[in-house]
Motif scaffolding. Sequence first.
Motif, short mmCIF file in Angstrom:
data_model
loop_
_atom_site.label_atom_id
_atom_site.label_comp_id
_atom_site.label_asym_id
_atom_site.label_seq_id
_atom_site.Cartn_x
_atom_site.Cartn_y
_atom_site.Cartn_z
N GLN A 136 40.70 35.54 56.41
CA GLN A 136 40.61 34.09 56.25
C GLN A 136 39.53 33.53 57.17
O GLN A 136 39.42 33.91 58.33
CB GLN A 136 41.95 33.42 56.56
N ILE A 137 38.77 32.59 56.64
CA ILE A 137 37.74 31.91 57.45
C ILE A 137 38.42 30.88 58.33
O ILE A 137 39.15 30.01 57.84
CB ILE A 137 36.69 31.25 56.54
N LEU A 138 38.17 30.96 59.64
CA LEU A 138 38.78 30.02 60.57
C LEU A 138 37.92 28.78 60.76
O LEU A 138 38.40 27.66 60.65
CB LEU A 138 39.02 30.70 61.92
N TYR A 139 36.65 28.97 61.06
CA TYR A 139 35.75 27.83 61.29
C TYR A 139 34.32 28.33 61.31
O TYR A 139 34.06 29.54 61.33
CB TYR A 139 36.08 27.10 62.60
N ASN A 140 33.40 27.39 61.33
CA ASN A 140 31.98 27.73 61.40
C ASN A 140 31.59 28.11 62.83
O ASN A 140 32.28 27.77 63.80
CB ASN A 140 31.11 26.55 60.95
N ARG A 186 27.62 36.78 60.16
CA ARG A 186 26.33 36.15 59.90
C ARG A 186 26.12 36.06 58.40
O ARG A 186 26.14 37.09 57.70
CB ARG A 186 25.20 36.93 60.57
N LEU A 187 25.93 34.86 57.90
CA LEU A 187 25.76 34.66 56.46
C LEU A 187 24.38 35.10 56.02
O LEU A 187 23.44 35.16 56.81
CB LEU A 187 25.97 33.18 56.11
N GLY A 212 18.18 29.40 56.44
CA GLY A 212 19.00 28.38 57.07
C GLY A 212 20.17 28.00 56.20
O GLY A 212 20.15 28.17 54.98
N ARG A 213 21.21 27.51 56.85
CA ARG A 213 22.43 27.15 56.12
C ARG A 213 22.13 26.07 55.09
O ARG A 213 21.39 25.13 55.34
CB ARG A 213 23.49 26.66 57.10
N GLN A 214 22.68 26.24 53.91
CA GLN A 214 22.49 25.33 52.78
C GLN A 214 21.03 25.21 52.38
O GLN A 214 20.61 24.18 51.84
CB GLN A 214 23.08 23.95 53.11
N ILE A 274 29.60 30.43 49.46
CA ILE A 274 29.74 30.59 50.91
C ILE A 274 30.57 29.47 51.52
O ILE A 274 31.41 29.70 52.40
CB ILE A 274 28.35 30.67 51.57
N ASP A 275 30.36 28.25 51.09
CA ASP A 275 31.01 27.09 51.72
C ASP A 275 32.12 26.50 50.87
O ASP A 275 32.45 25.31 51.01
CB ASP A 275 29.96 26.01 52.01
N GLN A 276 32.73 27.27 49.99
CA GLN A 276 33.71 26.70 49.07
C GLN A 276 35.10 27.29 49.19
O GLN A 276 36.04 26.71 48.64
CB GLN A 276 33.22 26.86 47.63
#
Length: 304
Positions: A136-140, A186-187, A212-214, A274-276
Amino acid sequence: MAFWHIPNAIMQATQPTFFKQGPKPLTRVLIFSALSIALMVGDAYYQLLGRVREQVSVALYPLQWLATAPTNAVIEASNFLQRQTELIAENRALNDVRLIAQGQEMRLKALEAENAHLRALKVANENNPRESQLTQILYNGRDPFGAKLIVDRGQRSGVTEGQIVLDASGVVGQVVRTQPMTSEVRLISDREHMVPVVVARNQLRTVVYGTGRQSPLEVRNMAPNVDIQVGDTLLTSGIDGLYPAGLPVAKVVKVERAAGTAFARIQCQPLAAIDQHRFVLLLNAPPTLPPYPESTPAPKAKGH
């Protein structure tokens, strides 16, 4: 005494007729009682006073209305205020119920989406070339300029640096740091990340870089006439020994071949969401690759 009674007698004798008293009180009572009884009997049996009552009631109605108007106004105002209070309380209760129902609906939709994602992860896990574990993803990550995530699996769960992170659609990133209970991922969109890939259509090998992110991914250092088209899917090539071959990475969304430039500008969109989502898969570490062959020194040339 006789002297005082004489004037009284004279005054009574000299009184005008309109000052004289009528019938005696007892006589009046008897007369009016008889008249009342007669009227009651006549009205009861012959309805003699029906029209009279109607006329009197019509004449007295304005007076009755004026007499009862203040009381009726107070009663109406009290009933109106009571109804308003009840309606406000009912409106608040209905609004609370509506808000609770909306919250439950939102949670239900979120659970349905999460359940669908977990089912997709299960299918992806069954099709993966290696065993994996759900995390589970906890946070960024704390670095605002980086593209990293913290997940709830660490060294105690057997996670090691270099493990690949996937979701149901494609590659998410790579574990770069581990702690006893958590790991840092690392994404693929991170500026310091690159993935060796092949174009699924023609098996052309290249490397995709994060920006870079997004931000879109980039394929760099490719000639303007390279055979890459918008819509091409990029898969992991597996030549780096870390990513298994054939994992979806990105889709080409833009190709610019400007005249006079040494390289084409190729932009890609990651296939992984990635962010969903809150859950991803950690692929187990790859098997140990055979070592590179040792280089043998070149034979020395014999002197003449």
